[in-house]
Write a protein that holds these residues in place. Structure first.
Motif, PDB file in Angstrom:
ATOM      1  N   LEU A 369       0.799  -1.228   0.000  1.00  9.75           N
ATOM      2  CA  LEU A 369       0.000   0.000   0.000  1.00  9.75           C
ATOM      3  C   LEU A 369       0.829   1.274   0.000  1.00  9.75           C
ATOM      4  N   LEU A 370       1.774   1.396   0.920  1.00 15.17           N
ATOM      5  CA  LEU A 370       2.410   2.688   1.170  1.00 15.17           C
ATOM      6  C   LEU A 370       3.206   3.245  -0.018  1.00 15.17           C
ATOM      7  N   PRO A 371       4.059   2.446  -0.701  1.00 11.67           N
ATOM      8  CA  PRO A 371       4.750   3.020  -1.869  1.00 11.67           C
ATOM      9  C   PRO A 371       3.784   3.503  -2.935  1.00 11.67           C
ATOM     10  N   ASN A 372       2.721   2.726  -3.167  1.00  6.89           N
ATOM     11  CA  ASN A 372       1.710   3.142  -4.142  1.00  6.89           C
ATOM     12  C   ASN A 372       0.992   4.408  -3.701  1.00  6.89           C
ATOM     13  N   LEU A 373       0.648   4.470  -2.419  1.00  6.45           N
ATOM     14  CA  LEU A 373      -0.075   5.630  -1.911  1.00  6.45           C
ATOM     15  C   LEU A 373       0.769   6.895  -2.042  1.00  6.45           C
ATOM     16  N   GLY A 374       2.058   6.779  -1.732  1.00  9.67           N
ATOM     17  CA  GLY A 374       2.942   7.930  -1.893  1.00  9.67           C
ATOM     18  C   GLY A 374       3.017   8.402  -3.331  1.00  9.67           C
ATOM     19  N   ASN A 375       3.090   7.464  -4.266  1.00  9.19           N
ATOM     20  CA  ASN A 375       3.132   7.837  -5.678  1.00  9.19           C
ATOM     21  C   ASN A 375       1.784   8.346  -6.176  1.00  9.19           C
ATOM     22  N   CYS A 376       0.698   7.871  -5.566  1.00 12.49           N
ATOM     23  CA  CYS A 376      -0.626   8.412  -5.912  1.00 12.49           C
ATOM     24  C   CYS A 376      -0.725   9.883  -5.507  1.00 12.49           C
ATOM     25  N   VAL A 377      -0.159  10.210  -4.346  1.00  7.15           N
ATOM     26  CA  VAL A 377      -0.152  11.609  -3.913  1.00  7.15           C
ATOM     27  C   VAL A 377       0.643  12.460  -4.897  1.00  7.15           C
ATOM     28  N   LYS A 378       1.800  11.948  -5.356  1.00 14.83           N
ATOM     29  CA  LYS A 378       2.588  12.665  -6.358  1.00 14.83           C
ATOM     30  C   LYS A 378       1.789  12.849  -7.651  1.00 14.83           C
ATOM     31  N   LEU A 379       1.045  11.804  -8.041  1.00 14.21           N
ATOM     32  CA  LEU A 379       0.215  11.897  -9.246  1.00 14.21           C
ATOM     33  C   LEU A 379      -0.846  12.977  -9.088  1.00 14.21           C
ATOM     34  N   VAL A 380      -1.487  13.026  -7.917  1.00 15.53           N
ATOM     35  CA  VAL A 380      -2.518  14.035  -7.666  1.00 15.53           C
ATOM     36  C   VAL A 380      -1.911  15.436  -7.734  1.00 15.53           C
ATOM     37  N   ILE A 381      -0.738  15.614  -7.133  1.00 17.94           N
ATOM     38  CA  ILE A 381      -0.076  16.919  -7.178  1.00 17.94           C
ATOM     39  C   ILE A 381       0.203  17.325  -8.616  1.00 17.94           C
ATOM     40  N   GLU A 382       0.676  16.368  -9.417  1.00 15.14           N
ATOM     41  CA  GLU A 382       0.926  16.643 -10.836  1.00 15.14           C
ATOM     42  C   GLU A 382      -0.370  16.992 -11.558  1.00 15.14           C
ATOM     43  N   GLN A 383      -1.414  16.219 -11.308  1.00 17.18           N
ATOM     44  CA  GLN A 383      -2.692  16.437 -11.992  1.00 17.18           C
ATOM     45  C   GLN A 383      -3.327  17.766 -11.603  1.00 17.18           C
ATOM     46  N   ARG A 384      -3.135  18.205 -10.368  1.00 15.88           N
ATOM     47  CA  ARG A 384      -3.768  19.450  -9.900  1.00 15.88           C
ATOM     48  C   ARG A 384      -2.904  20.672 -10.151  1.00 15.88           C
ATOM     49  N   SER A 385      -1.711  20.491 -10.745  1.00 11.09           N
ATOM     50  CA  SER A 385      -0.819  21.618 -10.992  1.00 11.09           C
ATOM     51  C   SER A 385      -1.422  22.576 -12.014  1.00 11.09           C
ATOM     52  N   VAL A 386      -1.147  23.844 -11.830  1.00  8.35           N
ATOM     53  CA  VAL A 386      -1.614  24.888 -12.749  1.00  8.35           C
ATOM     54  C   VAL A 386      -0.424  25.763 -13.121  1.00  8.35           C
ATOM     55  N   PRO A 387      -0.064  25.847 -14.413  1.00 12.98           N
ATOM     56  CA  PRO A 387      -0.650  25.092 -15.521  1.00 12.98           C
ATOM     57  C   PRO A 387      -0.154  23.651 -15.540  1.00 12.98           C
ATOM     58  N   PHE A 388      -1.022  22.757 -15.919  1.00 11.91           N
ATOM     59  CA  PHE A 388      -0.747  21.330 -15.836  1.00 11.91           C
ATOM     60  C   PHE A 388       0.437  20.920 -16.702  1.00 11.91           C
ATOM     61  N   LEU A 389       0.505  21.403 -17.933  1.00 13.48           N
ATOM     62  CA  LEU A 389       1.520  20.944 -18.875  1.00 13.48           C
ATOM     63  C   LEU A 389       2.937  21.314 -18.454  1.00 13.48           C
ATOM     64  N   GLU A 390       3.085  22.330 -17.614  1.00 12.21           N
ATOM     65  CA  GLU A 390       4.428  22.688 -17.176  1.00 12.21           C
ATOM     66  C   GLU A 390       5.015  21.648 -16.225  1.00 12.21           C
ATOM     67  N   ARG A 391       4.161  20.933 -15.506  1.00  8.48           N
ATOM     68  CA  ARG A 391       4.643  19.906 -14.576  1.00  8.48           C
ATOM     69  C   ARG A 391       4.619  18.524 -15.223  1.00  8.48           C
ATOM     70  N   TYR A 392       3.641  18.272 -16.083  1.00  5.79           N
ATOM     71  CA  TYR A 392       3.514  16.962 -16.721  1.00  5.79           C
ATOM     72  C   TYR A 392       4.713  16.704 -17.628  1.00  5.79           C
ATOM     73  N   LYS A 393       5.407  15.595 -17.374  1.00  4.62           N
ATOM     74  CA  LYS A 393       6.610  15.215 -18.137  1.00  4.62           C
ATOM     75  C   LYS A 393       7.633  16.360 -18.175  1.00  4.62           C
ATOM     76  N   HIS A 394       7.672  17.134 -17.082  1.00  4.16           N
ATOM     77  CA  HIS A 394       8.637  18.235 -16.945  1.00  4.16           C
ATOM     78  C   HIS A 394       8.478  19.282 -18.052  1.00  4.16           C
ATOM     79  N   GLY A 395       7.264  19.384 -18.612  1.00  8.09           N
ATOM     80  CA  GLY A 395       7.013  20.389 -19.647  1.00  8.09           C
ATOM     81  C   GLY A 395       7.561  20.032 -21.010  1.00  8.09           C
ATOM     82  N   ASP A 396       8.006  18.785 -21.192  1.00 10.29           N
ATOM     83  CA  ASP A 396       8.636  18.393 -22.459  1.00 10.29           C
ATOM     84  C   ASP A 396       7.683  18.481 -23.647  1.00 10.29           C
ATOM     85  N   TRP A 397       6.387  18.367 -23.396  1.00 10.21           N
ATOM     86  CA  TRP A 397       5.435  18.355 -24.507  1.00 10.21           C
ATOM     87  C   TRP A 397       5.034  19.759 -24.944  1.00 10.21           C
TER      88      TRP A 397
END
Length: 533
Positions: A369-397
């Motif tokens: 549970l715990l390693p997955n939960l920690g990475n889920c929190v990181k995913l949520v932070i990435e998903q809720r970032s504004v603007p999203f594309l600057e954080r997603y894949k380090h803005g490579d896209w």
């Protein structure tokens, strides 16, 4: 195994009492990870482009040619959603989220048919909080739809097996047909599901129950005939005409390379990909292999209780070892792997004196549970970032997206353009962006520049180093076969330019290779710097 065993350990009782809190945590994570934005990627771009072409009445085509590679289930769904709601990514992401919720409901009900409530709760929660499950719930890919179809198929089969009369078969058979049809339309891993079903039915015809096994084979045959008759990838009833199937047959029949491929895949499976798929991360050298053995062993041990479930684990692993091991490929059997993990540690805990049994079981569940939960929190932070594309894949896209808009504006509808990330640029620009490797046949490398020139390449994306997966286009640029001539538009490190293809008497691979990073100085006056959006 029965519910009375739960009383021997304290943790299972706590899990049952707190089940709604645990389910709520899973639901909260799913909602927080939803942002309605497209996680840009090559595969999802291809799916979206195929769906768009269907809406436009062009048929199941890509770059104007019939497509026989990707399975059509997701493109058909995306095409229908685009027709109804437009090209926004929100409708397909909402559908994906809905299917994810239904999948977890099916996982709970499936496990609950055979095992105590705490096992069903635990498997559901560990599946729902797996970071790969959460990631692909937020993506426009086939992983979650296929997992839903797999769970629906398994649930229908278990309902069918436990039905006391033929009258009770109607609903399970309808669900089974639906699950099989959706699974067959989504991914090539449906062959693993089909093989496991056939194997389980053959075993059932020998050991029983025979009537159930015969009915399952009949339903499978109906679903297979129905699907292969309408599969747009193939012409008529030809199940092995798709590109995936052709590649698999080629790999399997190449006996000289097969041992090497399997050897490399075993290393990746045990030390990287299975820990990543199950725990959301690699645990540590050596320990990865030990834990993978337990995960796989627990999954295969399901053969003792349910032949189909164990065969699904076994055949899926065998397929990936022969072809390719990637963490996402194990999502379709993730609930079964989690179930095997839980049962394995539960049996060990029951053999230990208290409170050591509870401690061991708690530690095993927390490890999952715990390693997955920690990475889920990181995913949520990435998903809720504004603007999203600057954080997603380090803005490579971002430059790729912006240059795709430049291609839409600069490149004519009848002009040809070469670029990296072809599926993404094709979808975003509305122009058929291709690679040099798409244009030339195998062999006779000396004639390739002439073939590309005859094809009529008008534009290309630079620098040469941006072609990470297309070594041929990179070579053409660096050896002076594809040369920029003007009309340059720049977006960050990427730039678009008109080009000419030069053919010389000298073999092009004998020419000196120099990376082309910046536009030639004599073309600087023709450069247009577009503002960052």
């Amino acid at each position: 195994m029965n519910d009375n065993v739960v009383n021997e350990l304290g943790l299972p009782h706590w899990i049952v009492r707190k089940r709604w809190v645990l389910f709520g945590l899973v639901g909260l994570m799913c909602l927080l990870a939803f942002n309605g934005q497209w996680r840009v990627g090559r595969d999802s771009a291809m799916y979206r482009q195929l769906g768009h072409n269907l809406v436009m009445g062009e048929g199941y085509v890509y770059h104007g040619e019939h497509h026989n590679h990707l399975y059509p289930g997701l493109p058909l769904m995306l095409g229908g959603l685009e027709y109804a709601f437009g090209p926004s990514p929100i409708p397909p992401l909402l559908v994906n989220l809905t299917l994810a919720v239904f999948t977890l409901v099916l996982v709970y009900r499936l496990v609950r048919l055979t095992y105590p409530p705490w096992v069903a709760v635990t498997v559901t929660v560990l599946t729902g909080l797996n970071v790969r499950f959460q990631q692909y719930t937020s993506d426009i890919l086939t992983d979650v739809p296929f997992l839903f179809a797999t769970c629906l198929t398994l649930y229908a089969l278990e309902r069918l097996r436990q039905s006391a009369s033929l009258r009770q078969w109607v609903v399970p058979i309808a669900l089974l047909l639906t699950g099989l049809f959706v699974a067959a339309s989504m991914r090539p891993t449906m062959w693993a599901l089909a093989a496991a079903l056939v194997g389980a039915c053959v075993f059932g015809l020998i050991a029983g129950p025979r009537r159930f096994s015969l009915a399952c084979l009949g339903v499978m045959l109906v679903a297979a005939i129905g699907w292969f008759a309408v599969d747009p990838r193939t012409s008529g009833f030809n199940p092995f005409a798709g590109q995936y199937e052709t590649q698999v047959l080629s790999t399997v029949t190449n006996l000289s390379q097969l041992p090497k491929v399997i050897g490399l895949n075993i290393i990746h499976l045990f030390e990287e990909h299975m820990p990543d798929a199950f725990f959301g991360t690699e645990i540590g050298p050596g320990l990865n292999t030990l834990l993978t053995i337990i995960i796989i062993g627990g999954g295969i041990a399901l053969l003792r209780h349910n032949v189909l479930w164990g065969l699904m684990v076994l055949i899926t692993l065998a397929m990936t070892l022969v072809l390719l091991t990637v963490p996402r490929y194990f999502l379709m059997i993730l609930p079964l792997l989690v179930l095997g993990w839980v049962l394995c540690w539960w049996k060990l805990a029951l053999r230990l004196r208290q409170p050591y049994g509870d401690w061991v079981l708690t530690a095993a569940l927390l490890l999952a549970l715990l390693p997955n939960l920690g990475n889920c929190v990181k995913l949520v932070i990435e998903q809720r970032s504004v603007p999203f594309l600057e954080r997603y894949k380090h803005g490579d896209w971002i430059p790729v997206i912006q240059l795709s808009e430049a291609i839409r504006q600069q490149v004519g509808a009848d002009e040809k353009v070469s670029g990296p990330h072809t599926t993404v640029m094709t979808y975003l620009s509305g122009r058929p962006v291709s690679e040099a490797g798409d244009l030339v046949p195998r062999g006779h490398a000396g004639s390739w520049p002439g073939i590309v020139k005859a094809h009529g390449l008008d534009w290309a994306v630079f620098p040469s180093t941006s072609y990470h997966e297309d070594s041929l286009t990179r070579e053409f640029i660096e050896r002076g076969v594809i040369v920029p001539t003007g009309n340059i538009v720049r977006e960050g490190d990427l730039w678009l330019a008109r080009v000419e293809v030069r053919v010389t008497d000298e073999h092009w691979r004998d020419l000196p290779a120099t990376p082309v990073i910046e536009p030639p100085t004599n073309l600087a006056s023709q450069m247009v710097e577009r503002p960052v959006q």
